[in-house]
Design a protein around this motif. Sequence first.
Motif, PDB file in Angstrom:
ATOM      1  N   TYR A 155       6.831  10.322   2.220  1.00  0.00           N
ATOM      2  CA  TYR A 155       6.094   9.115   2.131  1.00  0.00           C
ATOM      3  C   TYR A 155       7.647   8.073   1.825  1.00  0.00           C
ATOM      4  O   TYR A 155       7.449   6.878   2.165  1.00  0.00           O
ATOM      5  N   ASP A 197       0.966   4.032  -3.110  1.00  0.00           N
ATOM      6  CA  ASP A 197       0.916   5.566  -3.023  1.00  0.00           C
ATOM      7  C   ASP A 197       2.126   6.226  -3.316  1.00  0.00           C
ATOM      8  O   ASP A 197       2.019   7.531  -4.095  1.00  0.00           O
ATOM      9  N   SER A 226       0.916  -1.184   0.006  1.00  0.00           N
ATOM     10  CA  SER A 226      -0.233  -0.115   0.006  1.00  0.00           C
ATOM     11  C   SER A 226       0.821   1.408  -0.008  1.00  0.00           C
ATOM     12  O   SER A 226       0.593   2.252  -0.760  1.00  0.00           O
ATOM     13  N   LYS A 263       1.911   6.600  -7.071  1.00  0.00           N
ATOM     14  CA  LYS A 263       0.852   7.592  -7.793  1.00  0.00           C
ATOM     15  C   LYS A 263       1.378   9.032  -7.449  1.00  0.00           C
ATOM     16  O   LYS A 263       1.061   9.876  -8.311  1.00  0.00           O
TER      17      LYS A 263
END
Length: 91
Positions: free
Chosen positions: A58, A20, A16, A23
Amino acid sequence: MMRYDRQNLMTHQQLSMLTDIQKLHFAVTDLALFLDTHPNDPVALYRHHTYASQLRQYRDAYEAQYGPLCNMNPEMSDTWRYINSPWPWEM
Protein backbone atom coordinates in the motif's frame (compact mmCIF):
# COMPACT_ATOMS: atom_id res chain seq x y z
CA MET A 1 -8.48 31.13 8.65
CA MET A 2 -6.45 28.80 6.43
CA ARG A 3 -6.49 29.12 2.69
CA TYR A 4 -6.59 25.89 0.73
CA ASP A 5 -5.20 25.69 -2.77
CA ARG A 6 -6.55 23.14 -5.22
CA GLN A 7 -3.14 21.49 -5.21
CA ASN A 8 -3.30 20.89 -1.45
CA LEU A 9 -6.73 19.25 -1.37
CA MET A 10 -6.64 15.49 -1.20
CA THR A 11 -8.74 13.44 -3.58
CA HIS A 12 -11.15 10.85 -2.23
CA GLN A 13 -8.92 8.08 -3.58
CA GLN A 14 -5.81 9.57 -1.97
CA LEU A 15 -7.55 9.96 1.39
CA SER A 16 -8.90 6.42 1.17
CA MET A 17 -5.43 5.03 0.43
CA LEU A 18 -3.95 7.01 3.30
CA THR A 19 -6.64 5.73 5.69
CA ASP A 20 -5.91 2.14 4.66
CA ILE A 21 -2.19 2.72 5.28
CA GLN A 22 -2.92 4.14 8.73
CA LYS A 23 -5.12 1.15 9.64
CA LEU A 24 -2.48 -1.33 8.53
CA HIS A 25 0.27 0.59 10.32
CA PHE A 26 -1.76 0.47 13.54
CA ALA A 27 -2.38 -3.29 13.16
CA VAL A 28 1.30 -4.03 12.48
CA THR A 29 2.42 -1.93 15.46
CA ASP A 30 -0.17 -3.50 17.76
CA LEU A 31 0.81 -7.01 16.70
CA ALA A 32 4.50 -6.20 17.17
CA LEU A 33 3.79 -5.10 20.75
CA PHE A 34 1.80 -8.30 21.35
CA LEU A 35 4.63 -10.40 19.91
CA ASP A 36 7.04 -8.78 22.37
CA THR A 37 5.27 -10.71 25.13
CA HIS A 38 4.03 -13.68 23.06
CA PRO A 39 6.91 -14.37 20.61
CA ASN A 40 5.79 -17.89 19.68
CA ASP A 41 2.13 -17.19 18.93
CA PRO A 42 1.67 -18.59 15.40
CA VAL A 43 -1.52 -16.66 14.65
CA ALA A 44 0.00 -13.33 15.67
CA LEU A 45 3.17 -14.09 13.68
CA TYR A 46 1.11 -14.93 10.60
CA ARG A 47 -1.05 -11.82 10.93
CA HIS A 48 1.98 -9.58 11.50
CA HIS A 49 3.65 -10.94 8.37
CA THR A 50 0.45 -10.59 6.32
CA TYR A 51 -0.31 -7.04 7.46
CA ALA A 52 3.32 -5.90 7.15
CA SER A 53 3.41 -7.20 3.56
CA GLN A 54 0.13 -5.44 2.75
CA LEU A 55 1.41 -2.25 4.36
CA ARG A 56 4.54 -2.32 2.22
CA GLN A 57 2.44 -2.78 -0.94
CA TYR A 58 0.00 0.00 0.00
CA ARG A 59 2.84 2.41 0.84
CA ASP A 60 4.62 1.65 -2.43
CA ALA A 61 1.40 2.19 -4.41
CA TYR A 62 0.64 5.45 -2.59
CA GLU A 63 4.16 6.81 -3.00
CA ALA A 64 4.25 5.89 -6.68
CA GLN A 65 1.07 7.88 -7.26
CA TYR A 66 1.28 10.75 -4.77
CA GLY A 67 4.88 11.04 -3.61
CA PRO A 68 6.66 10.13 -0.40
CA LEU A 69 4.79 9.65 2.88
CA CYS A 70 7.82 10.36 5.01
CA ASN A 71 10.88 12.51 4.56
CA MET A 72 13.03 9.56 5.65
CA ASN A 73 12.23 7.61 2.49
CA PRO A 74 14.73 7.78 -0.35
CA GLU A 75 13.71 10.34 -2.98
CA MET A 76 13.82 8.87 -6.47
CA SER A 77 12.88 11.93 -8.49
CA ASP A 78 14.94 14.96 -9.43
CA THR A 79 13.06 17.24 -6.98
CA TRP A 80 12.20 17.14 -3.28
CA ARG A 81 8.52 16.11 -3.54
CA TYR A 82 7.81 15.60 0.17
CA ILE A 83 6.80 19.25 0.60
CA ASN A 84 4.15 19.00 -2.15
CA SER A 85 1.71 17.00 -0.01
CA PRO A 86 -0.61 18.69 2.44
CA TRP A 87 0.59 18.86 6.03
CA PRO A 88 -1.47 16.85 8.55
CA TRP A 89 -3.28 19.98 9.76
CA GLU A 90 -4.27 20.87 6.19
CA MET A 91 -6.34 17.72 5.62
